[in-house]
Design an enzyme around this catalytic site. Structure first.
Site, mmCIF file in Angstrom:
data_model
loop_
_atom_site.group_PDB
_atom_site.id
_atom_site.type_symbol
_atom_site.label_atom_id
_atom_site.label_comp_id
_atom_site.label_asym_id
_atom_site.label_seq_id
_atom_site.Cartn_x
_atom_site.Cartn_y
_atom_site.Cartn_z
ATOM 1 N N HIS A 88 -5.785 -1.567 7.681
ATOM 2 C CA HIS A 88 -4.319 -1.622 7.727
ATOM 3 C C HIS A 88 -3.790 -0.848 8.929
ATOM 4 C CE1 HIS A 88 -3.710 2.455 5.889
ATOM 5 N NE2 HIS A 88 -4.770 2.151 5.178
ATOM 6 N N ASP A 106 -7.245 7.377 8.173
ATOM 7 C CA ASP A 106 -6.579 6.414 7.287
ATOM 8 C C ASP A 106 -5.460 5.708 8.031
ATOM 9 O OD1 ASP A 106 -5.711 5.027 5.072
ATOM 10 O OD2 ASP A 106 -4.780 6.755 4.117
ATOM 11 N N GLU A 123 -0.042 -1.177 3.641
ATOM 12 C CA GLU A 123 -0.955 -0.734 2.597
ATOM 13 C C GLU A 123 -0.454 0.530 1.906
ATOM 14 O OE1 GLU A 123 -4.315 1.510 0.807
ATOM 15 O OE2 GLU A 123 -3.018 2.095 2.487
ATOM 16 N N GLU A 124 0.210 1.379 2.676
ATOM 17 C CA GLU A 124 0.671 2.653 2.117
ATOM 18 C C GLU A 124 1.883 2.493 1.203
ATOM 19 O OE1 GLU A 124 -1.213 4.988 2.331
ATOM 20 O OE2 GLU A 124 -2.319 4.949 4.214
ATOM 21 N N ASP A 134 -0.623 0.442 9.163
ATOM 22 C CA ASP A 134 0.414 1.429 8.868
ATOM 23 C C ASP A 134 -0.188 2.770 8.462
ATOM 24 O OD1 ASP A 134 -0.451 0.037 6.479
ATOM 25 O OD2 ASP A 134 1.137 1.098 5.398
ATOM 26 N N HIS A 185 -3.389 11.698 4.761
ATOM 27 C CA HIS A 185 -2.096 11.824 4.076
ATOM 28 C C HIS A 185 -1.506 13.225 4.157
ATOM 29 C CE1 HIS A 185 -2.117 8.044 1.283
ATOM 30 N NE2 HIS A 185 -2.746 7.823 2.421
ATOM 31 N N ASP A 245 -13.695 -2.974 2.637
ATOM 32 C CA ASP A 245 -12.429 -2.286 2.845
ATOM 33 C C ASP A 245 -12.686 -0.789 2.837
ATOM 34 O OD1 ASP A 245 -9.725 -1.918 3.217
ATOM 35 O OD2 ASP A 245 -9.160 -2.363 1.160
#
Length: 553
Positions: A166, A201, A235-236, A168, A522, A264
């Site tokens: 992803h 991520d 995705e987030e 984002d 994150h 994934d």
């Protein structure tokens, strides 16, 4: 820092959606034979769970591609310092694009904050002209990207391999920027570590898989099996804008079970557990639900309050929720049991606690008491096999001298793989209904209506999602993945919910050593270790080559 059983605290305490489930010991069976130490344990220990047993958790053989020329080309590339500098610069440049996704984003084409993803696409096209030359690019809802490298064999007779990533990232709050060692969108490389939001991520993963396709193309490789890369944009924030339409397009194109294997992000990568190196491949994913609880009651002046107003009743509900967590038990339906089986026979005997080992056979026999006892023995791993609940938001009242007419809270839940949405909802209805009776309030459950009463407690579910089907570990695709891991990765001294219809072979694995709270994804100071990142394309390219070798000639 570690807890008992040598399991890092940050793994065990994480509130995770992806369940790290089946683990592959890197140690060869042959080398283990020299240190087998069979001893007699208490009678409850079955021989199959003795250290070194050959009957449990057999390791897949190391799998090398038959196309040795292409494999060597890629190995030489990833070891080349010049190439390593180039791929680090590519990741650094992608980090510099602050492609944040927000919970309150409006529709694509109407909310200007989506426009940052045009920059991501432009960057990918600039850095990977070879991929654009040989692979077809499809746009899904503007910012979802699908690259398809057609194989020479029909997708009807040879299903494609699908790699997901992803674009984002989680937003960085302005007030938190000073807490970062290096600015979050600088993509700083200090000679050892690449710093920045998205480094782990998921931009490192994205660069690695498109880099693997690029290297294969440059090597002269001609695939028999079609290769698909799909990059979502949200995705987030649940994946409705990109992941869902991407899955729908691929389903329309290839049909039910039309994908050979899907890879994934979402595992804990490589870890040392019980003094043994394991590749932690997630074959299951916990379910998800956000629960909203509303408490309504008549308002009025604070000078004449009731004994319990809406906020007080809601507080009682929250306390009851926290005082009644979901029970824990380890069953054979939960892939964590497979990990314990593997660890029991592959980790050094001295490092695997006897109080865990001696319950495995009883759990396998279906003894409920043993399932609960094993869960207690593994309490620091509780959220691998227990539904988690976290009260995340609360609102109530508008003025200090007014009795609140509405108080509400939201609870975030990650459902154990052997649980269900219905089971969780029944738990809360049974827990909260007596509180409504106590206060003489009407009760509205998840699927029941209540009278139009000014004094009411109501429950509702948002984004309720059942746990994912457990992916098979006896499939050819898993053997290909396992053999590739053992071939390409060294031992350590150290948005798939929309795609379920496409394949059963959904595996979540990040081929690096994730340390320090999953490389601080994150949160402040997210990073990725450069020497591990630069080798990721070797893993993905080898996986593609090995999957291609299974195609009938």
């Amino acid at each position: 820092m570690a807890t008992k059983n040598n399991i890092p605290w940050w793994i065990l305490g994480s509130l995770i959606v992806a369940l790290a489930s089946l683990f592959l010991a890197f140690q060869d069976s042959a080398s283990l034979q020299g240190i087998y130490q069979f001893k007699f344990f208490e009678s409850s220990v079955a021989p199959k769970y003795l250290f070194g047993s050959e009957s449990v958790c057999k390791q897949a053989p190391i799998l090398s591609p038959t196309n040795t020329q292409v494999e060597q080309f890629i190995r030489d590339k990833v070891e080349d310092p010049k190439y390593q500098t180039e791929i680090i610069e590519k990741l650094s440049g992608l980090i510099q694009i602050p492609s944040e996704s927000y919970d309150d984003l409006g529709p694509i084409g109407q909310d200007a904050r989506w426009d940052i993803f045009y920059q991501v696409e432009k960057y990918i096209k600039t850095k990977y002209p070879t991929v654009l030359k040989h692979a077809k690019l499809d746009h899904v809802n503007t910012h979802g990207l699908i690259f398809t490298w057609e194989g020479s064999v029909s997708t009807k007779s040879s299903k494609p391999i699908l790699l997901l990533a992803h674009q984002d990232v989680v937003p960085v709050l302005t007030e938190n920027v000073p807490d970062w060692t290096h600015p979050p969108y600088e993509g700083h490389f200090d000679g050892k570590t690449i710093w920045g939001r998205g480094s782990t991520d998921d931009k490192g993963y994205l660069i690695s898989i498109i880099e693997s396709m690029d290297l294969l193309m440059k090597s002269g490789f001609k695939p028999k099996r079609t290769i698909i890369l799909a990059f979502g944009c949200d995705e987030e924030i649940s994946g409705r804008n990109c992941a869902r339409p991407i899955s729908e397009l691929l389903h329309d194109r290839y049909g039910d079970q039309g994908i050979y294997m899907m890879m994934d992000e979402g595992s804990f990568g490589l870890q040392t557990q019980f003094d043994q190196s394991f590749a932690m491949v997630s074959v299951a994913e916990k379910g998800y639900m956000d629960m909203q609880i509303n408490v309504t009651s008549p308002g009025g002046h604070a000078a004449n309050p009731p004994d319990h107003n809406a906020i007080g009743v809601l507080s009682e509900i929250i306390m009851s929720i926290e005082n009644h967590p979901f029970p824990g038990k380890v069953t054979t339906k939960n892939p964590i049991f497979n990990f314990l089986e593997c660890a029991a026979v592959h980790a050094p005997e001295r490092s695997f606690p006897l109080n865990i080992r001696n319950k495995l056979q009883r759990v396998e026999n279906g003894e409920v008491t043993a399932q609960v006892q094993l869960a207690k023995a593994l309490d620091n791993m509780r959220y691998f096999f227990r539904t988690s609940q976290s009260v995340g938001k609360i609102n109530g009242g508008v003025k200090i001298n007014a009795i609140p007419e509405l108080a509400s809270t939201m609870v975030n839940l990650r459902l154990a793989v052997d649980s269900s949405v219905a089971e969780v909802q029944n738990h809360y209805e049974n827990l909260i209904r007596p509180i409504s009776r106590k206060h003489g309030m009407s009760f509205q459950g998840f699927y029941t209506e209540a009278p139009d009463d000014r004094r009411k407690i109501s429950l509702s579910a948002i984004d309720a999602l059942e746990p994912a089907p457990v992916s098979p570990v006896n499939a050819e695709a898993f053997r290909v993945l396992s053999g590739t891991i053992r071939n390409t990765l060294k031992p350590l001294i150290t948005d798939t919910k929309f795609f379920w219809k496409l394949t059963q072979n959904i595996y979540r694995f990040t081929p690096i050593n994730l340390v320090h709270n999953l490389n601080r994804a994150h949160t402040t100071d997210e990073f990725i270790v450069a020497e591990e990142f630069v080798r990721e394309p070797l893993f993905f390219a080898t996986l593609i080559l090995n999957a291609d070798d299974t195609v009938a000639k």
